[in-house]
Write a protein that holds these residues in place. Structure first.
Motif, PDB file in Angstrom:
ATOM      1  N   ARG A  76       0.866  -1.182   0.000  1.00 52.81           N
ATOM      2  CA  ARG A  76       0.000   0.000   0.000  1.00 52.81           C
ATOM      3  C   ARG A  76       0.900   1.229   0.000  1.00 52.81           C
ATOM      4  O   ARG A  76       1.662   1.444   0.951  1.00 52.81           O
ATOM      5  CB  ARG A  76      -0.905  -0.004   1.227  1.00 52.81           C
ATOM      6  N   ILE A  77       0.823   2.011  -1.079  1.00 50.94           N
ATOM      7  CA  ILE A  77       1.754   3.118  -1.279  1.00 50.94           C
ATOM      8  C   ILE A  77       1.004   4.441  -1.300  1.00 50.94           C
ATOM      9  O   ILE A  77       0.012   4.595  -2.019  1.00 50.94           O
ATOM     10  CB  ILE A  77       2.537   2.942  -2.593  1.00 50.94           C
ATOM     11  N   ASP A 123       2.320  18.622   4.665  1.00 45.64           N
ATOM     12  CA  ASP A 123       0.917  18.563   5.109  1.00 45.64           C
ATOM     13  C   ASP A 123       0.204  17.367   4.491  1.00 45.64           C
ATOM     14  O   ASP A 123      -0.578  16.677   5.164  1.00 45.64           O
ATOM     15  CB  ASP A 123       0.160  19.832   4.687  1.00 45.64           C
ATOM     16  N   CYS A 124       0.452  17.134   3.209  1.00 43.86           N
ATOM     17  CA  CYS A 124      -0.223  16.051   2.485  1.00 43.86           C
ATOM     18  C   CYS A 124       0.073  14.704   3.122  1.00 43.86           C
ATOM     19  O   CYS A 124      -0.824  13.871   3.298  1.00 43.86           O
ATOM     20  CB  CYS A 124       0.208  16.037   1.018  1.00 43.86           C
ATOM     21  N   VAL A 125       1.337  14.490   3.466  1.00 40.96           N
ATOM     22  CA  VAL A 125       1.711  13.221   4.097  1.00 40.96           C
ATOM     23  C   VAL A 125       1.063  13.107   5.468  1.00 40.96           C
ATOM     24  O   VAL A 125       0.494  12.053   5.816  1.00 40.96           O
ATOM     25  CB  VAL A 125       3.249  13.120   4.209  1.00 40.96           C
ATOM     26  N   ARG A 126       1.086  14.171   6.229  1.00 40.81           N
ATOM     27  CA  ARG A 126       0.543  14.135   7.587  1.00 40.81           C
ATOM     28  C   ARG A 126      -0.964  13.862   7.588  1.00 40.81           C
ATOM     29  O   ARG A 126      -1.456  13.005   8.323  1.00 40.81           O
ATOM     30  CB  ARG A 126       0.845  15.471   8.294  1.00 40.81           C
ATOM     31  N   VAL A 127      -1.709  14.602   6.764  1.00 43.81           N
ATOM     32  CA  VAL A 127      -3.158  14.437   6.761  1.00 43.81           C
ATOM     33  C   VAL A 127      -3.553  13.098   6.143  1.00 43.81           C
ATOM     34  O   VAL A 127      -4.522  12.458   6.579  1.00 43.81           O
ATOM     35  CB  VAL A 127      -3.857  15.620   6.052  1.00 43.81           C
ATOM     36  N   ALA A 128      -2.776  12.634   5.154  1.00 40.48           N
ATOM     37  CA  ALA A 128      -3.082  11.349   4.534  1.00 40.48           C
ATOM     38  C   ALA A 128      -2.901  10.204   5.524  1.00 40.48           C
ATOM     39  O   ALA A 128      -3.737   9.295   5.597  1.00 40.48           O
ATOM     40  CB  ALA A 128      -2.204  11.121   3.309  1.00 40.48           C
ATOM     41  N   LEU A 175      -6.712   9.752   5.762  1.00 39.10           N
ATOM     42  CA  LEU A 175      -7.069   9.156   4.473  1.00 39.10           C
ATOM     43  C   LEU A 175      -6.654   7.699   4.340  1.00 39.10           C
ATOM     44  O   LEU A 175      -7.146   6.994   3.462  1.00 39.10           O
ATOM     45  CB  LEU A 175      -6.435   9.964   3.329  1.00 39.10           C
ATOM     46  N   THR A 176      -5.753   7.253   5.190  1.00 37.44           N
ATOM     47  CA  THR A 176      -5.233   5.883   5.061  1.00 37.44           C
ATOM     48  C   THR A 176      -5.286   5.100   6.364  1.00 37.44           C
ATOM     49  O   THR A 176      -4.843   3.946   6.399  1.00 37.44           O
ATOM     50  CB  THR A 176      -3.768   5.909   4.591  1.00 37.44           C
ATOM     51  N   ASP A 177      -5.754   5.712   7.443  1.00 30.15           N
ATOM     52  CA  ASP A 177      -5.732   5.077   8.766  1.00 30.15           C
ATOM     53  C   ASP A 177      -4.308   4.700   9.176  1.00 30.15           C
ATOM     54  O   ASP A 177      -4.110   3.794   9.990  1.00 30.15           O
ATOM     55  CB  ASP A 177      -6.616   3.818   8.794  1.00 30.15           C
ATOM     56  N   GLY A 178      -3.327   5.380   8.600  1.00 27.08           N
ATOM     57  CA  GLY A 178      -1.941   5.090   8.937  1.00 27.08           C
ATOM     58  C   GLY A 178      -1.422   3.797   8.362  1.00 27.08           C
ATOM     59  O   GLY A 178      -0.282   3.410   8.621  1.00 27.08           O
TER      60      GLY A 178
END
Length: 250
Positions: free
Chosen positions: A2-3, A74-79, A83-86
């Motif tokens: 999962r990328i 920000d994109c990585v942090r919010v994702a 958006l991905t449940d980590g």
């Protein structure tokens, strides 16, 4: 795998589209990228205003994609949070429009997004394409990115390490291979040119010129020689050679 795919050129950039298309052939991909161009934003994050996150459609890409009204970090942090449940195995940032060689990595939003992933102990790769008068093809760069992703995963790339990848601007059959190399030196002549008077001050525009320093055995040298370059980076900035000496001072 999962990328999580991100960039600093924005959700509509050609490079992120090519990257997502190639990676989703073998992996589950989620895209989260800035809503607009955020090049050279470094590792900044947004703290004084809310972020707008919207699901969007990237033409030709099957994977879910989101635009974020913030920086690459920000994109990585919010994702990872929303958006991905980590649940991400690797973060791939790019494909950047232009190389990130030498000291460019300190300013690059592309590299900083990958470093943000490393702060979460996630393996990450930053991919950049040489642009200029030379030939370039994001699809070729995406193929190399996918190959490097596969090899890095197979060899258990550490979560605290970022692979900084640069693709030369030559036809695919002229790429000589892959070189793992150290980060080189790169500098600019920074000239701020006055444009006009405004609101009691002066408006300046940055007009810089690149000073390439082509020492052998570094990323700039090998890229110019036609190789895909890989430079392993880390975010620990401690100067261990001096820590004992500075301790004596105090």
């Amino acid at each position: 795998m999962r990328i999580l795919v991100t960039n600093d050129d924005g959700i509509d950039a050609e490079g992120i589209s090519a990257l997502a298309k190639e990676l989703e052939k073998e992996h589950e991909v989620i895209v989260a990228a800035p809503s607009e161009q955020r090049s050279a934003s470094g590792h900044s994050i947004t703290i004084q205003r809310p972020l707008l996150v919207k699901e969007v459609k990237i033409p030709g890409v099957k994977s879910k994609a989101y635009s974020v009204s913030g920086t690459p970090a920000d994109c990585v942090r919010v994702a990872l949070d929303k958006l991905t449940d980590g649940k991400v195995d690797m973060v791939v940032s790019g494909i950047n429009y232009g190389v990130n060689l030498g000291t460019d990595v300190l300013y690059s939003g592309t590299v900083s997004a990958a470093i943000e992933a490393a702060l979460y102990n996630l393996p990450s790769i930053a991919v950049s394409q040489h642009i200029g008068s030379e030939y370039y093809d994001f699809n070729v760069a995406a193929k190399y990115a996918a190959k490097i992703v596969k090899i890095a995963h197979k060899n258990d790339l550490e979560g605290k390490t970022v692979l900084n990848v640069n693709i030369p601007g030559v036809p695919e059959d002229e790429i000589k291979g892959i070189k793992t190399t150290k980060v080189g030196a790169k500098s600019y002549t920074n000239h701020y040119v006055p444009l006009r008077q405004e609101d009691g001050g002066v408006i300046y525009e940055l007009r810089d010129e690149l000073i390439d320093i082509h020492h052998e055995d570094n990323d700039t040298f090998y890229l110019n020689d036609g190789y895909v370059t890989i430079s392993p980076l880390q975010y620990d900035l401690t100067n261990f050679n001096l820590i004992n000496e500075v301790t004596k001072w105090f």
